[in-house]
Design a protein around this motif. Sequence first.
Motif, PDB file in Angstrom:
ATOM      1  N   PHE A   1       0.801  -1.212   0.000  1.00  0.00           N
ATOM      2  CA  PHE A   1       0.000   0.000   0.000  1.00  0.00           C
ATOM      3  C   PHE A   1       0.840   1.271   0.000  1.00  0.00           C
ATOM      4  O   PHE A   1       0.387   2.326   0.387  1.00  0.00           O
ATOM      5  CB  PHE A   1      -0.945   0.002   1.209  1.00  0.00           C
ATOM      6  CG  PHE A   1      -1.990  -1.047   1.110  1.00  0.00           C
ATOM      7  CD1 PHE A   1      -1.811  -2.270   1.737  1.00  0.00           C
ATOM      8  CD2 PHE A   1      -3.136  -0.831   0.377  1.00  0.00           C
ATOM      9  CE1 PHE A   1      -2.775  -3.255   1.633  1.00  0.00           C
ATOM     10  CE2 PHE A   1      -4.111  -1.810   0.275  1.00  0.00           C
ATOM     11  CZ  PHE A   1      -3.925  -3.026   0.897  1.00  0.00           C
TER      12      PHE A   1
ATOM     13  N   ILE B   1      -5.381   2.953  -5.969  1.00  0.00           N
ATOM     14  CA  ILE B   1      -5.047   2.545  -4.606  1.00  0.00           C
ATOM     15  C   ILE B   1      -3.638   1.952  -4.546  1.00  0.00           C
ATOM     16  O   ILE B   1      -2.926   2.125  -3.559  1.00  0.00           O
ATOM     17  CB  ILE B   1      -6.097   1.535  -4.080  1.00  0.00           C
ATOM     18  CG1 ILE B   1      -7.426   2.269  -3.821  1.00  0.00           C
ATOM     19  CG2 ILE B   1      -5.613   0.851  -2.800  1.00  0.00           C
ATOM     20  CD1 ILE B   1      -8.534   1.371  -3.334  1.00  0.00           C
TER      21      ILE B   1
ATOM     22  N   VAL C   1      -7.511   9.096   1.719  1.00  0.00           N
ATOM     23  CA  VAL C   1      -8.202   7.875   1.300  1.00  0.00           C
ATOM     24  C   VAL C   1      -9.679   8.023   1.635  1.00  0.00           C
ATOM     25  O   VAL C   1     -10.042   8.657   2.629  1.00  0.00           O
ATOM     26  CB  VAL C   1      -7.591   6.617   1.964  1.00  0.00           C
ATOM     27  CG1 VAL C   1      -6.222   6.333   1.370  1.00  0.00           C
ATOM     28  CG2 VAL C   1      -7.481   6.758   3.481  1.00  0.00           C
TER      29      VAL C   1
ATOM     30  N   TRP D   1     -13.969   6.483   1.458  1.00  0.00           N
ATOM     31  CA  TRP D   1     -14.956   5.423   1.427  1.00  0.00           C
ATOM     32  C   TRP D   1     -16.212   5.993   0.779  1.00  0.00           C
ATOM     33  O   TRP D   1     -16.715   7.034   1.199  1.00  0.00           O
ATOM     34  CB  TRP D   1     -15.282   4.936   2.838  1.00  0.00           C
ATOM     35  CG  TRP D   1     -14.181   4.167   3.495  1.00  0.00           C
ATOM     36  CD1 TRP D   1     -14.105   2.817   3.685  1.00  0.00           C
ATOM     37  CD2 TRP D   1     -12.972   4.712   4.081  1.00  0.00           C
ATOM     38  NE1 TRP D   1     -12.941   2.477   4.329  1.00  0.00           N
ATOM     39  CE2 TRP D   1     -12.217   3.621   4.590  1.00  0.00           C
ATOM     40  CE3 TRP D   1     -12.445   5.996   4.213  1.00  0.00           C
ATOM     41  CZ2 TRP D   1     -10.998   3.780   5.216  1.00  0.00           C
ATOM     42  CZ3 TRP D   1     -11.225   6.175   4.844  1.00  0.00           C
ATOM     43  CH2 TRP D   1     -10.513   5.072   5.336  1.00  0.00           C
TER      44      TRP D   1
ATOM     45  N   TYR E   1      -3.668   8.883   4.822  1.00  0.00           N
ATOM     46  CA  TYR E   1      -2.810   7.707   4.687  1.00  0.00           C
ATOM     47  C   TYR E   1      -1.408   8.026   5.203  1.00  0.00           C
ATOM     48  O   TYR E   1      -0.846   9.085   4.903  1.00  0.00           O
ATOM     49  CB  TYR E   1      -2.736   7.269   3.224  1.00  0.00           C
ATOM     50  CG  TYR E   1      -2.022   5.953   3.036  1.00  0.00           C
ATOM     51  CD1 TYR E   1      -2.643   4.753   3.354  1.00  0.00           C
ATOM     52  CD2 TYR E   1      -0.715   5.915   2.556  1.00  0.00           C
ATOM     53  CE1 TYR E   1      -1.985   3.545   3.191  1.00  0.00           C
ATOM     54  CE2 TYR E   1      -0.044   4.712   2.396  1.00  0.00           C
ATOM     55  CZ  TYR E   1      -0.686   3.527   2.721  1.00  0.00           C
ATOM     56  OH  TYR E   1      -0.028   2.338   2.580  1.00  0.00           O
TER      57      TYR E   1
ATOM     58  N   GLY F   1      -0.224   0.620   4.839  1.00  0.00           N
ATOM     59  CA  GLY F   1      -1.633   0.247   4.998  1.00  0.00           C
ATOM     60  C   GLY F   1      -2.334   0.957   6.133  1.00  0.00           C
ATOM     61  O   GLY F   1      -3.514   0.711   6.371  1.00  0.00           O
ATOM     62  N   TYR F   2      -1.649   1.854   6.836  1.00  0.00           N
ATOM     63  CA  TYR F   2      -2.244   2.565   7.971  1.00  0.00           C
ATOM     64  C   TYR F   2      -2.763   3.939   7.563  1.00  0.00           C
ATOM     65  O   TYR F   2      -2.217   4.585   6.656  1.00  0.00           O
ATOM     66  CB  TYR F   2      -1.215   2.738   9.090  1.00  0.00           C
ATOM     67  CG  TYR F   2      -0.878   1.462   9.823  1.00  0.00           C
ATOM     68  CD1 TYR F   2      -1.684   0.993  10.844  1.00  0.00           C
ATOM     69  CD2 TYR F   2       0.256   0.731   9.476  1.00  0.00           C
ATOM     70  CE1 TYR F   2      -1.370  -0.174  11.523  1.00  0.00           C
ATOM     71  CE2 TYR F   2       0.580  -0.443  10.139  1.00  0.00           C
ATOM     72  CZ  TYR F   2      -0.237  -0.893  11.161  1.00  0.00           C
ATOM     73  OH  TYR F   2       0.072  -2.049  11.828  1.00  0.00           O
TER      74      TYR F   2
ATOM     75  N   HIS G   1      -5.714   0.213  10.420  1.00  0.00           N
ATOM     76  CA  HIS G   1      -5.096  -0.468   9.280  1.00  0.00           C
ATOM     77  C   HIS G   1      -6.139  -0.762   8.210  1.00  0.00           C
ATOM     78  O   HIS G   1      -7.310  -1.039   8.505  1.00  0.00           O
ATOM     79  CB  HIS G   1      -4.442  -1.782   9.733  1.00  0.00           C
ATOM     80  CG  HIS G   1      -3.503  -2.339   8.710  1.00  0.00           C
ATOM     81  ND1 HIS G   1      -3.907  -3.236   7.751  1.00  0.00           N
ATOM     82  CD2 HIS G   1      -2.179  -2.118   8.482  1.00  0.00           C
ATOM     83  CE1 HIS G   1      -2.882  -3.557   6.979  1.00  0.00           C
ATOM     84  NE2 HIS G   1      -1.815  -2.890   7.397  1.00  0.00           N
ATOM     85  N   ASN G   2      -5.710  -0.708   6.973  1.00  0.00           N
ATOM     86  CA  ASN G   2      -6.592  -0.937   5.836  1.00  0.00           C
ATOM     87  C   ASN G   2      -7.277  -2.307   5.877  1.00  0.00           C
ATOM     88  O   ASN G   2      -8.386  -2.466   5.380  1.00  0.00           O
ATOM     89  CB  ASN G   2      -5.784  -0.809   4.536  1.00  0.00           C
ATOM     90  CG  ASN G   2      -6.657  -0.888   3.301  1.00  0.00           C
ATOM     91  OD1 ASN G   2      -7.457   0.001   3.049  1.00  0.00           O
ATOM     92  ND2 ASN G   2      -6.515  -1.962   2.532  1.00  0.00           N
ATOM     93  N   SER G   3      -6.640  -3.283   6.485  1.00  0.00           N
ATOM     94  CA  SER G   3      -7.229  -4.621   6.559  1.00  0.00           C
ATOM     95  C   SER G   3      -8.474  -4.633   7.442  1.00  0.00           C
ATOM     96  O   SER G   3      -9.337  -5.497   7.301  1.00  0.00           O
ATOM     97  CB  SER G   3      -6.202  -5.625   7.096  1.00  0.00           C
ATOM     98  OG  SER G   3      -5.795  -5.251   8.400  1.00  0.00           O
TER      99      SER G   3
ATOM    100  N   PRO H   1     -11.217  -1.425   4.875  1.00  0.00           N
ATOM    101  CA  PRO H   1     -10.570  -1.127   3.584  1.00  0.00           C
ATOM    102  C   PRO H   1     -11.117   0.138   2.926  1.00  0.00           C
ATOM    103  O   PRO H   1     -12.327   0.269   2.742  1.00  0.00           O
ATOM    104  CB  PRO H   1     -10.893  -2.357   2.728  1.00  0.00           C
ATOM    105  CG  PRO H   1     -11.266  -3.431   3.706  1.00  0.00           C
ATOM    106  CD  PRO H   1     -11.917  -2.727   4.852  1.00  0.00           C
ATOM    107  N   PHE H   2     -10.217   1.056   2.588  1.00  0.00           N
ATOM    108  CA  PHE H   2     -10.664   2.257   1.862  1.00  0.00           C
ATOM    109  C   PHE H   2     -10.898   1.884   0.409  1.00  0.00           C
ATOM    110  O   PHE H   2     -10.365   0.895  -0.099  1.00  0.00           O
ATOM    111  CB  PHE H   2      -9.669   3.410   2.011  1.00  0.00           C
ATOM    112  CG  PHE H   2      -8.227   3.054   1.793  1.00  0.00           C
ATOM    113  CD1 PHE H   2      -7.695   2.965   0.521  1.00  0.00           C
ATOM    114  CD2 PHE H   2      -7.380   2.834   2.882  1.00  0.00           C
ATOM    115  CE1 PHE H   2      -6.355   2.667   0.317  1.00  0.00           C
ATOM    116  CE2 PHE H   2      -6.041   2.528   2.694  1.00  0.00           C
ATOM    117  CZ  PHE H   2      -5.525   2.439   1.408  1.00  0.00           C
TER     118      PHE H   2
END
Length: 350
Positions: free
Chosen positions: A225, A293, A302, A304, A314, A318-319, A334-336, A339-340
């Motif tokens: 990311f 992305i 980022v 949604w 960002y 991934g954070y 975290h993106n996990s 997810p954006f």
Amino acid sequence: MKKGYIVLMIALTFFCFSLETHADPKDETQQTIVQLQDRLSQLNDDISTSVVQQEEQEQQIKTLDQEIIEQEKKVADMTGKLTQLEQEIQERVKAIQLTDANQKAAFFKVDGWSKMLSSIKGIEKVQKADADRAKEYTELVEAITKQQKALEKKKQEYQAAQDLLKTTIEKQTASKVELEKELAENQELLVLIQEEERQQELALKAQQEVVLQRVVSGQNFTTDFATDEEVSQKAQEIILSAKQYLGVPYVWGGTTPAGFDCSGLMQWVFAQNGIGIPRVSQAQQASVKEIPISEVQPGDLVFWGRPAHHVALYIGDGYFIQAPQPGDVVKITHNSWYPFESAGRVLVNE
């Protein structure tokens, strides 16, 4: 051959159906969590946006109210002046009538006629003054009519602003009711979300610190990311500014360190670094240069949703730093976990 093809299609359909009905419960739960987070985020954004609109509309109403007061005073002053001028004109008419009567009486007197002829210049001055009064009167009437129309227009604007404010508050109330309903209907899932998020924060806390240290030193990021580019000086400054507000509570419509909503935090942080961005997430999304992305890097925004209902900063690996929702605080996520869906670059020239 055709019969065999049909049998094969039925078998495949049954097989796919079986896979769907025996999906991994963990995956289903995660999907449900993301969907709930999205709904809550959308509702919170609706409320925050309406709070911003309410503040703007209330300020507009306050301004219009003051303008109406000033306009009414202007009309009153001009009307008073017109009344005074009318009185002066009436008195002048009376004076002219008396003078005419005296002149007629003196017409048969040689000395009176002689005096009247000798004062011809004085008569011209009186006539000029009367003409000026008449002109001033006409212009004043026209000006008052114009100002009264302007006043009426201001009052119509005021009423329209009041109606719009009422609609905004009604929409805000409806969103709050819907949010409370979602929270009430998903208590068990919300508890699960909070616990999983807490566990994730504990597990990734050390990694978050590593990420922030990389930002401070401007080291390279080499994960899925982030790019291999060094963190720019400006991006470092923006991220470090955002870091200062970790722990600040989420507040609908919040734009200061006393409390932030998601877009209010972004606007504040960028403003602290001399960069102006719009107020709400939808406008922020529209104002930045959209990037894939896969190319997101520290300092990017980022989002949604489209139009966006949530935004974050960002910071790498991934954070992102975000102001999530009421009852929560500005934090690193975290993106996990959430997810954006898109990204945009503010620092285009960096």
